[in-house]
Design an enzyme around this catalytic site. Structure first.
Site, PDB file in Angstrom:
ATOM      1  N   SER A   1       0.842  -1.195   0.000  1.00  0.00           N
ATOM      2  CA  SER A   1       0.000   0.000   0.000  1.00  0.00           C
ATOM      3  C   SER A   1       0.872   1.237   0.000  1.00  0.00           C
ATOM      4  O   SER A   1       2.010   1.224   0.505  1.00  0.00           O
ATOM      5  CB  SER A   1      -0.901   0.024   1.247  1.00  0.00           C
TER       6      SER A   1
ATOM      7  N   TYR B   1      -2.258  -0.683  10.453  1.00  0.00           N
ATOM      8  CA  TYR B   1      -2.353  -1.150   9.072  1.00  0.00           C
ATOM      9  C   TYR B   1      -1.143  -0.697   8.260  1.00  0.00           C
ATOM     10  O   TYR B   1      -0.509  -1.493   7.550  1.00  0.00           O
ATOM     11  CB  TYR B   1      -3.643  -0.633   8.438  1.00  0.00           C
TER      12      TYR B   1
END
Length: 296
Positions: free
Chosen positions: A189, A202
């Site tokens: 990501s 995360y």
């Protein structure tokens, strides 16, 4: 007929530049979203680039995973997808798309936080498809928090076990089955490079997976197995309205140079490329699909 993925199109207007503020129950289903994501059902055209390949895709029921499953099938691969039991409705639709492309599709519900399940799903893929050529570690958990003081140990463990531990376990189980020419592709990501404080846990898992990708690529290179990762920017998937405040959902993606969130269909070609022979000399690398948001 809608243009396929190779037709030149203005990327700033190719998809909606905003979406209504909304919130859906976690983990979220595609049908609950407004507008529904584009996973390439009307646009992706295959050309035999993965003919005969056998792929295992975690989080393959919706979002990026569904787009990759669809693209792989249309490129000639058989596909096993892994998903949570409560995502069965989306998983059934994804399997139907794979089968409509003339390939074998299998859905396996379960919890990747269990090491034994990770071993079982790899073995089931080998049993169902006759082998394993491509492992896509795509499943992930995120939930926005107000700050580190609001981050519970329960959430921290869930995020790391789903995102990091499961990837280790799946790769460990898969490596004995992977032959030269096989690929492992991890979904990381932009959060690994531009972390948001509300996604502290995360974002740190995604940074760990970037390092893991580069490291495992060095180990498996001599075996002829390539390991790469794809780093999405803001992509319109069920994870977004299921884990973020509604007011942030409405402006999601507007901060990119292209001015909008990306669609799952725009990710699929990167995964096809990394699974195909075209990327034979690429390993330990990252492909960013971020709408222009820079990554160091």
């Amino acid at each position: 007929m809608a243009p396929d993925q190779s037709t030149p199109t203005d990327p700033t207007t190719q998809h909606p530049r905003s979406q209504p503020e909304q919130s859906i129950p976690h983990p979220g289903l595609e049908g609950q979203m407004d507008p529904p994501p584009d996973y390439g059902q009307d646009t992706y055209r295959g050309s035999g680039r993965l003919t005969g390949k056998r792929a295992l895709i975690t989080g393959g029921d919706s979002g990026i995973g569904r787009a990759v499953a669809l693209a792989y099938a249309r490129e000639g691969a058989d596909v096993v997808i892994v998903h949570l039991p409560e995502e069965q409705a989306d998983a059934d639709e994804t399997v139907a798309l794979v089968e409509a492309a003339g390939r074998k599709g299998v859905s396996v519900p379960g919890d990747l936080r269990e090491e034994e399940f990770c071993r079982q799903v790899v073995q089931r893929t080998v049993d169902e498809l006759g082998g394993l050529d491509v492992l896509v570690n795509n499943a992930a958990y995120q939930m926005a928090v107000g700050g580190i003081e609001d981050l519970s140990t329960e959430q921290l463990l869930r995020t790391y076990t789903t995102n990091v531990f499961a990837t280790f376990w799946l790769c460990k189980a898969a490596v004995p089955h992977l032959q030269p020419g096989s690929s492992i592709i991890n979904t990381v990501s932009i959060q690994a490079y531009q972390p948001s404080p509300s996604l502290l846990d995360y974002a740190s898992t995604k940074a760990a997976l970037v390092n893991f990708t580069k490291n495992l690529a060095q180990e498996l290179g001599e075996k002829g197995v390539r390991v790469n990762c794809v780093a999405p920017g803001p992509i319109w998937t069920p994870l977004i309205p299921a884990t973020m405040p509604a007011e942030q959902v409405g402006s999601f993606g507007s901060e990119t140079p292209l001015g909008r969130a990306g669609q799952p269909a725009e990710l699929a070609p990167a995964y096809v490329f990394l699974a195909s022979q075209e990327s034979s000399y690429i390993t330990g690398e990252r492909i960013g699909v971020t709408g222009g948001m820079p990554m160091p």
